[in-house]
Design a protein around this motif. Structure first.
Motif, PDB file in Angstrom:
ATOM      1  N   ARG A 184       5.385   2.554  -2.346  1.00  0.00           N
ATOM      2  CA  ARG A 184       5.621   3.767  -1.406  1.00  0.00           C
ATOM      3  C   ARG A 184       6.902   3.805  -0.485  1.00  0.00           C
ATOM      4  O   ARG A 184       7.624   4.834  -0.582  1.00  0.00           O
ATOM      5  CB  ARG A 184       4.259   4.090  -0.459  1.00  0.00           C
ATOM      6  CG  ARG A 184       3.187   4.550  -1.294  1.00  0.00           C
ATOM      7  CD  ARG A 184       2.240   4.833  -0.214  1.00  0.00           C
ATOM      8  NE  ARG A 184       1.780   3.568   0.721  1.00  0.00           N
ATOM      9  CZ  ARG A 184       0.854   2.834   0.692  1.00  0.00           C
ATOM     10  NH1 ARG A 184       0.406   2.818  -0.599  1.00  0.00           N
ATOM     11  NH2 ARG A 184       0.509   1.884   1.587  1.00  0.00           N
ATOM     12  N   LEU A 185       7.120   2.517  -0.177  1.00  0.00           N
ATOM     13  CA  LEU A 185       8.644   2.473   0.633  1.00  0.00           C
ATOM     14  C   LEU A 185       9.599   2.656  -0.140  1.00  0.00           C
ATOM     15  O   LEU A 185      10.629   3.167   0.309  1.00  0.00           O
ATOM     16  CB  LEU A 185       8.446   1.182   1.394  1.00  0.00           C
ATOM     17  CG  LEU A 185       7.412   0.842   2.499  1.00  0.00           C
ATOM     18  CD1 LEU A 185       7.453  -0.482   2.765  1.00  0.00           C
ATOM     19  CD2 LEU A 185       7.916   1.781   3.537  1.00  0.00           C
ATOM     20  N   SER A 215       6.099  -6.933  -3.282  1.00  0.00           N
ATOM     21  CA  SER A 215       5.377  -6.078  -4.632  1.00  0.00           C
ATOM     22  C   SER A 215       3.741  -5.736  -4.271  1.00  0.00           C
ATOM     23  O   SER A 215       2.935  -6.461  -4.936  1.00  0.00           O
ATOM     24  CB  SER A 215       5.324  -7.423  -5.660  1.00  0.00           C
ATOM     25  OG  SER A 215       6.719  -7.620  -6.065  1.00  0.00           O
ATOM     26  N   THR A 216       3.764  -4.845  -3.646  1.00  0.00           N
ATOM     27  CA  THR A 216       2.407  -4.008  -3.210  1.00  0.00           C
ATOM     28  C   THR A 216       2.393  -2.551  -3.325  1.00  0.00           C
ATOM     29  O   THR A 216       3.536  -2.122  -3.525  1.00  0.00           O
ATOM     30  CB  THR A 216       2.077  -4.655  -1.819  1.00  0.00           C
ATOM     31  OG1 THR A 216       3.144  -3.891  -0.826  1.00  0.00           O
ATOM     32  CG2 THR A 216       1.997  -5.836  -1.479  1.00  0.00           C
ATOM     33  N   ALA A 222       9.238   6.142  -8.016  1.00  0.00           N
ATOM     34  CA  ALA A 222       7.806   6.069  -7.788  1.00  0.00           C
ATOM     35  C   ALA A 222       7.340   5.394  -8.904  1.00  0.00           C
ATOM     36  O   ALA A 222       6.429   4.649  -8.880  1.00  0.00           O
ATOM     37  CB  ALA A 222       7.125   7.118  -7.356  1.00  0.00           C
ATOM     38  N   GLU A 223       7.624   5.827 -10.362  1.00  0.00           N
ATOM     39  CA  GLU A 223       6.888   5.297 -11.404  1.00  0.00           C
ATOM     40  C   GLU A 223       7.701   4.028 -11.757  1.00  0.00           C
ATOM     41  O   GLU A 223       6.808   3.143 -12.106  1.00  0.00           O
ATOM     42  CB  GLU A 223       7.250   6.223 -12.654  1.00  0.00           C
ATOM     43  CG  GLU A 223       6.697   7.658 -12.589  1.00  0.00           C
ATOM     44  CD  GLU A 223       5.037   7.443 -12.586  1.00  0.00           C
ATOM     45  OE1 GLU A 223       4.611   6.525 -13.112  1.00  0.00           O
ATOM     46  OE2 GLU A 223       4.386   8.327 -11.981  1.00  0.00           O
ATOM     47  N   LEU A 224       8.784   3.854 -11.632  1.00  0.00           N
ATOM     48  CA  LEU A 224       9.329   2.440 -11.919  1.00  0.00           C
ATOM     49  C   LEU A 224       8.836   1.390 -10.925  1.00  0.00           C
ATOM     50  O   LEU A 224       8.679   0.446 -11.252  1.00  0.00           O
ATOM     51  CB  LEU A 224      10.812   2.531 -11.787  1.00  0.00           C
ATOM     52  CG  LEU A 224      11.389   3.367 -12.940  1.00  0.00           C
ATOM     53  CD1 LEU A 224      12.998   3.224 -12.776  1.00  0.00           C
ATOM     54  CD2 LEU A 224      10.978   2.889 -14.442  1.00  0.00           C
ATOM     55  N   ARG A 264       9.814   4.816  -2.744  1.00  0.00           N
ATOM     56  CA  ARG A 264      10.017   6.221  -2.878  1.00  0.00           C
ATOM     57  C   ARG A 264      10.676   6.808  -1.566  1.00  0.00           C
ATOM     58  O   ARG A 264      11.637   7.798  -1.684  1.00  0.00           O
ATOM     59  CB  ARG A 264       8.899   6.820  -3.382  1.00  0.00           C
ATOM     60  CG  ARG A 264       8.760   8.297  -3.327  1.00  0.00           C
ATOM     61  CD  ARG A 264       7.663   8.881  -3.626  1.00  0.00           C
ATOM     62  NE  ARG A 264       7.657  10.324  -3.944  1.00  0.00           N
ATOM     63  CZ  ARG A 264       7.687  11.326  -3.059  1.00  0.00           C
ATOM     64  NH1 ARG A 264       7.968  10.820  -1.680  1.00  0.00           N
ATOM     65  NH2 ARG A 264       7.770  12.470  -3.528  1.00  0.00           N
ATOM     66  N   ARG A 265      10.467   6.415  -0.369  1.00  0.00           N
ATOM     67  CA  ARG A 265      10.702   7.016   0.893  1.00  0.00           C
ATOM     68  C   ARG A 265      12.346   6.455   1.117  1.00  0.00           C
ATOM     69  O   ARG A 265      13.131   7.493   1.433  1.00  0.00           O
ATOM     70  CB  ARG A 265       9.949   6.430   2.027  1.00  0.00           C
ATOM     71  CG  ARG A 265       8.711   7.036   2.133  1.00  0.00           C
ATOM     72  CD  ARG A 265       7.827   6.482   3.293  1.00  0.00           C
ATOM     73  NE  ARG A 265       6.575   6.914   3.249  1.00  0.00           N
ATOM     74  CZ  ARG A 265       5.591   6.323   3.964  1.00  0.00           C
ATOM     75  NH1 ARG A 265       5.767   5.265   4.648  1.00  0.00           N
ATOM     76  NH2 ARG A 265       4.396   6.688   3.813  1.00  0.00           N
ATOM     77  N   PHE A 266      12.657   5.295   0.530  1.00  0.00           N
ATOM     78  CA  PHE A 266      13.860   4.843   0.706  1.00  0.00           C
ATOM     79  C   PHE A 266      14.972   5.709  -0.221  1.00  0.00           C
ATOM     80  O   PHE A 266      15.992   6.117   0.156  1.00  0.00           O
ATOM     81  CB  PHE A 266      14.132   3.350   0.150  1.00  0.00           C
ATOM     82  CG  PHE A 266      15.582   2.876   0.231  1.00  0.00           C
ATOM     83  CD1 PHE A 266      16.307   2.329   1.204  1.00  0.00           C
ATOM     84  CD2 PHE A 266      16.182   2.803  -1.026  1.00  0.00           C
ATOM     85  CE1 PHE A 266      17.434   1.702   0.942  1.00  0.00           C
ATOM     86  CE2 PHE A 266      17.359   2.370  -1.135  1.00  0.00           C
ATOM     87  CZ  PHE A 266      18.145   2.014  -0.122  1.00  0.00           C
ATOM     88  N   ALA A 267      14.311   6.100  -1.510  1.00  0.00           N
ATOM     89  CA  ALA A 267      15.272   6.954  -2.445  1.00  0.00           C
ATOM     90  C   ALA A 267      15.276   8.320  -1.814  1.00  0.00           C
ATOM     91  O   ALA A 267      16.340   9.065  -1.946  1.00  0.00           O
ATOM     92  CB  ALA A 267      14.426   7.020  -3.508  1.00  0.00           C
TER      93      ALA A 267
END
Length: 143
Positions: free
Chosen positions: A22-23, A16-17, A52-54, A25-28
């Protein structure tokens, strides 16, 4: 490339950082590529922005010290619906659509973007604690 009825994703736990967001979003983007949606496709970009937003909201508003958040993405193949779920350990502080932010406001647009980009979205309680904020997207054709 979408072959099964549902392509599950067991999900991934992330810190939760800001780095965890960022990770996520990359995973998605990586998962979308695996499912046949190139990173530059409209569907992949929409999913990446929603994640990214969620994830950012989970880190900013749902953080409980020492607890991670979870990202899960699935595709319902017959309807071509992609479902994004971001779960955090914080009870309460449920997301609500904020009033329209003014031009001077520096925050408050994330859920407006989710509302505009998602086919539908909502929040559900998470067992044993916390909540899951989810969004669904109608997938376009694989590019």
């Amino acid at each position: 490339m979408l072959k099964a009825n549902t392509l599950p994703d067991e999900g991934v736990r992330l810190p939760s950082t800001p780095r965890g967001a960022r990770l996520a979003r990359r995973f998605a983007v990586r998962r979308m590529r695996e499912w046949g949606f190139p990173p530059a496709s409209d569907t992949s970009c929409t999913v990446a922005l929603l994640v990214a937003e969620l994830a950012s909201n989970a880190v900013r508003h749902g953080r409980v010290p020492g607890r991670d958040f979870r990202l899960r993405i699935t595709v319902e193949v017959p309807t071509r619906t992609i479902r994004i779920e971001v779960s955090d350990a914080r009870e309460g502080r449920l997301p609500v659509r904020p009033p329209n932010p003014s031009a001077e406001d520096e925050t408050g647009r994330g859920l407006l973007l989710v509302e505009l980009l998602a086919t539908r979205w909502g929040v559900a309680p998470r067992a044993p604690v916390g909540k899951t904020v989810w969004a669904e997207v109608a997938a376009g054709p694989c590019d």
